[in-house]
Structures are given as C-alpha cells and as structure tokens.
Design a protein around this motif. Structure first.
Motif, PDB file in Angstrom:
ATOM      1  N   TYR A 197      -5.722  41.220  54.062  1.00 13.34           N
ATOM      2  CA  TYR A 197      -4.874  41.199  53.037  1.00 13.34           C
ATOM      3  C   TYR A 197      -4.473  39.789  52.324  1.00 13.34           C
ATOM      4  CZ  TYR A 197      -0.828  41.146  56.527  1.00 13.34           C
ATOM      5  OH  TYR A 197       0.035  40.805  57.433  1.00 13.34           O
ATOM      6  N   LYS A 203      -6.592  41.184  48.557  1.00  9.56           N
ATOM      7  CA  LYS A 203      -5.262  41.056  47.960  1.00  9.56           C
ATOM      8  C   LYS A 203      -4.776  42.330  47.108  1.00  9.56           C
ATOM      9  CE  LYS A 203      -5.218  35.981  46.949  1.00  9.56           C
ATOM     10  NZ  LYS A 203      -5.449  35.146  45.821  1.00  9.56           N
ATOM     11  N   ASP A 204      -5.973  43.030  46.834  1.00  6.80           N
ATOM     12  CA  ASP A 204      -5.203  44.346  46.118  1.00  6.80           C
ATOM     13  C   ASP A 204      -5.316  45.425  47.356  1.00  6.80           C
ATOM     14  OD1 ASP A 204      -4.173  46.169  44.505  1.00  6.80           O
ATOM     15  OD2 ASP A 204      -5.702  45.943  43.013  1.00  6.80           O
ATOM     16  N   LYS A 207      -4.785  49.154  46.109  1.00  6.69           N
ATOM     17  CA  LYS A 207      -5.799  49.847  45.343  1.00  6.69           C
ATOM     18  C   LYS A 207      -6.588  50.272  46.346  1.00  6.69           C
ATOM     19  CE  LYS A 207      -9.438  48.755  42.178  1.00  6.69           C
ATOM     20  NZ  LYS A 207     -10.507  47.528  42.001  1.00  6.69           N
ATOM     21  N   GLY A 232       4.134  46.614  47.459  1.00  8.86           N
ATOM     22  CA  GLY A 232       3.043  47.103  47.613  1.00  8.86           C
ATOM     23  C   GLY A 232       3.250  48.624  48.480  1.00  8.86           C
TER      24      GLY A 232
END
Ligand code: NDP
Length: 332
Positions: A197, A203-204, A207, A232
């Motif tokens: 991460y 980072k996303d 998704k 998140g």
C-alpha cells in the motif's frame, strides 16, 4: 536467593519522542505487594501500545516504566493469594506494566508458568500479540472459512501472527504491507493477495480489494493502522460487513459520524485485549490455546531483533519508522 536493591530500568518521566526513554542503572527493585510476584525478567516484548504511552496518545501516570509483557523467573512471591501456586524459580510470562526493567512486580492473576518446549523468545514473540489476534478472530468477529478478510500491516508483530491464524481458519486473506520485503513475507504465510500500500500501484488498495472480491468488498477488515486507512477500510468492507479497529499506528481514527455506517449497514468494533481476558478463566483459555499452537508448531514466530535494554530508544525508532517485521524484543 538474595535480591539486589537496585536494577537496570528504562524510565519515562515526561511524554515525547524516543529520547524520553531514559536508561537507568540504579533504579530501585520493586517489592511485591499482596497478590504479586517479583519476576526477574529475561525477555520483554515491545508493543506499539508502548509508544502510545510514551507519546501521551494514551494517558498514563508518569514517571513510568513501559513494557506490558515479559518472560523470566519468579524471584519472590508476595503475601496473599497465589492460586496458581507460583514458586521462586518458576519460569513465567506475565502481562502488566513495568517490563522495561530487570525486575517487575506483577499480579499473580495475569502471570502463567511457561511450559517446557516453549522458549522465552518465542513466547514474547507471540504473547500479547498472539493473545490479541486470537481474541480478534474468535470474539470480536468470529471469522469463518471462506470469508474474505482484509488485514492491514500484515507483516508486523500482530499482523504476522494474524495472517497465520486467519489462514488456519480457512479465510481468504488480503494483506497490506509497506515494501517488497514485507509483501514477500506475508505471501510466504499463505495470504491470498498482498498489496504494497506504499507503492504507486498499491496506493489504490481499495480498488484492488474490490477487484479481488468481485466488486463485493470484504466480510471483515482488521485495521490497526487507523488514521491513514480508516476511510479506505470503510470503502473496502462489504454491505453488512464489519470493521475491527484495534490500533493507531498512523494516528487515531477521527471522530466518526455514525451515519457513515448506514449506507452499507456496517458494524464497527473497537476492541482491546485486556477487555477479553479480564478473568483468570478467560486469560487461561487464550493462553492455553496459544501454548497449544506454539507447541504443535502451528504458529510460527518471527522476531525482528532482540535489543539490549539500553538500546530501547532505537527499538522504538525502528518500530515507528516502519522498519520492522514481526516482533521487537528487549533483553532485560
Ligand atoms: P507492528 O509491528 O504491526 O508495527 C506497526 C506497523 O504499522 C508498521 O510496521 C507499519 O507496517 C504499519 N504502519 C502503517 N502506517 C504507519 C505509520 N504511519 N507509522 C508507523 N507504522 C505504520 O506493531 P504491533 O504488532 O505492536 O501492533 C500492531 C497494531 O496492533 C498497533 O496499532 C497496536 O496498537 C495494535 N494492537 C492493539 C491491541 C489491542 O488490544 N487493541 C493489542 C496489540 C496490538 P507497514 O510498513 O507494513 O505499513
């Protein structure tokens, strides 16, 4: 056994960075009060919570000797109740405070004899952290085989153990970790998907979690990172899912308006180990389960490094600097 009057210890007189950890060589050896043991510590576990007490994120009276767990030998038995019949010379592990020292006076209620075949190092690599993850997976949210679980900081002291416990239950584990080395470590434990991460690609991570779970999200998130991940985590959890917040490695989760939970009917838990092991019966239940897992070789322990007591400030820097995998220990 004749006892010394002074000892090595690490004292915190005021809150602050690692520099407030003061190494002393002439600190008074405590006297065990009623219902206490005096333990000559061998190995003390370093836990992230120690940094919260050091910085003042969690208030606690100062001056203070940090350290919530250690393994060592009973040096004296205080007056009063001694239901487990502790004797001088017994090898024991304990949960209390004051572990960054050669000797600690601790309650008999949260001490236990260490069985043969379990080393002090392996036990401190898994005691407070292992008991925590057992309670999280059994009581906070009883994880079932086949469920999708998102576990943050999966290469850390608690995360390394939690990944194994979740896989042993048969859960499908998505771990997050910072850096290629940590990712490889979590994969080696059998995690189904591991996301770096901190990388551009990872980072996303929300998704990616959605993709992996076919757009549905995970059944449960175990989040000990807090400030940086909480939003998140709310996105990554499924409708009717659960988020377990159990730590603040990046800072605490800000006050959360409860109506944020309604769109997906999300449940939230904010547990603490000590709330699950208040009685002797509860404590022994989880301790015996941990001993069984260690003795059978089902739970592997990873020790990042054993630091001498005088290098505790470096240990805190390494832990907070995200440099460690597995557990950091101190030799008293
Ligand atoms: P860890 O060994 O897991 O160290 C913390 C890890 O968090 C780091 O290695 C890092 O992993 C990750 N992290 C993410 N963001 C940050 C940040 N900004 N600064 C520092 N670290 C960050 O520690 P422990 O095993 O001792 O504890 C893990 C968590 O579990 C802590 O939050 C702790 O408070 C909690 N805990 C809670 C208990 C309870 O009863 N509620 C009991 C025991 C632990 P990476 O580099 O991979 O991101």
């Amino acid at each position: 056994m004749s006892l010394p009057t002074t000892m090595k210890a690490v004292l915190v007189e005021q809150t602050g960075g690692p520099e407030v950890l003061q190494f002393k060589t002439d600190y008074p050896v405590p006297t065990p009060a009623e219902g206490q043991l005096l333990v000559k510590n061998n190995i003390c576990g370093i836990n992230y919570i120690d940094t919260y007490f050091r910085t003042g994120l969690y208030p606690s009276p100062k001056p203070e000797i940090l350290g919530r767990e250690a393994a060592g030998t009973v040096a004296a038995v205080g007056p009063g109740p001694n239901p487990a019949n502790f004797q001088v010379g017994d090898r024991v592990a304990w949960l209390a405070t004051g572990g960054y020292a050669e000797y600690s006076a601790v309650s008999v209620g949260k001490a236990v004899k260490i069985p043969a075949g379990v080393s002090d190092e392996d036990l401190m690599g898994s005691f407070l952290s292992g008991l925590t993850v057992l309670t999280l997976a059994k009581e906070t949210y009883p994880v079932q085989a086949g469920e999708w679980v998102l576990l943050h900081a999966a290469a850390g002291g608690a995360g390394f153990l939690m990944t194994q416990i979740l896989k042993s239950i048969g859960a499908k584990v998505i771990g997050t970790a910072g850096g290629a080395e940590k990712v490889a470590l979590v994969k080696s434990l059998g995690a189904d998907v591991v996301i770096d991460y901190r990388s551009e690609e990872g980072k996303d991570w929300v998704k990616k979690v959605k993709e992996v779970t076919g757009g549905r999200g995970v059944d449960v998130v175990y989040d000990s990172v807090g400030k940086d991940t909480w939003e998140g985590s709310l996105e990554a959890v499924k409708r009717k899912g659960t988020i377990v917040w159990f730590g603040n490695a990046s800072g605490p989760v800000p006050p959360l308006p409860l109506n944020k939970l309604s769109p997906k009917c999300v449940k939230i838990a904010r547990p603490t180990l000590f709330g699950y092991i208040e009685t002797r019966e509860e404590f022994e239940f989880y301790v015996n389960e941990l001993f069984r897992l260690l003795q059978s070789g089902q739970l592997k322990v990873k020790i990042h490094k054993i630091y001498p007591l005088e290098e505790v400030a470096q240990a805190h820097k390494d832990l907070e600097g995200r440099k460690s995998t597995g557990k950091l220990l101190l030799r008293a």
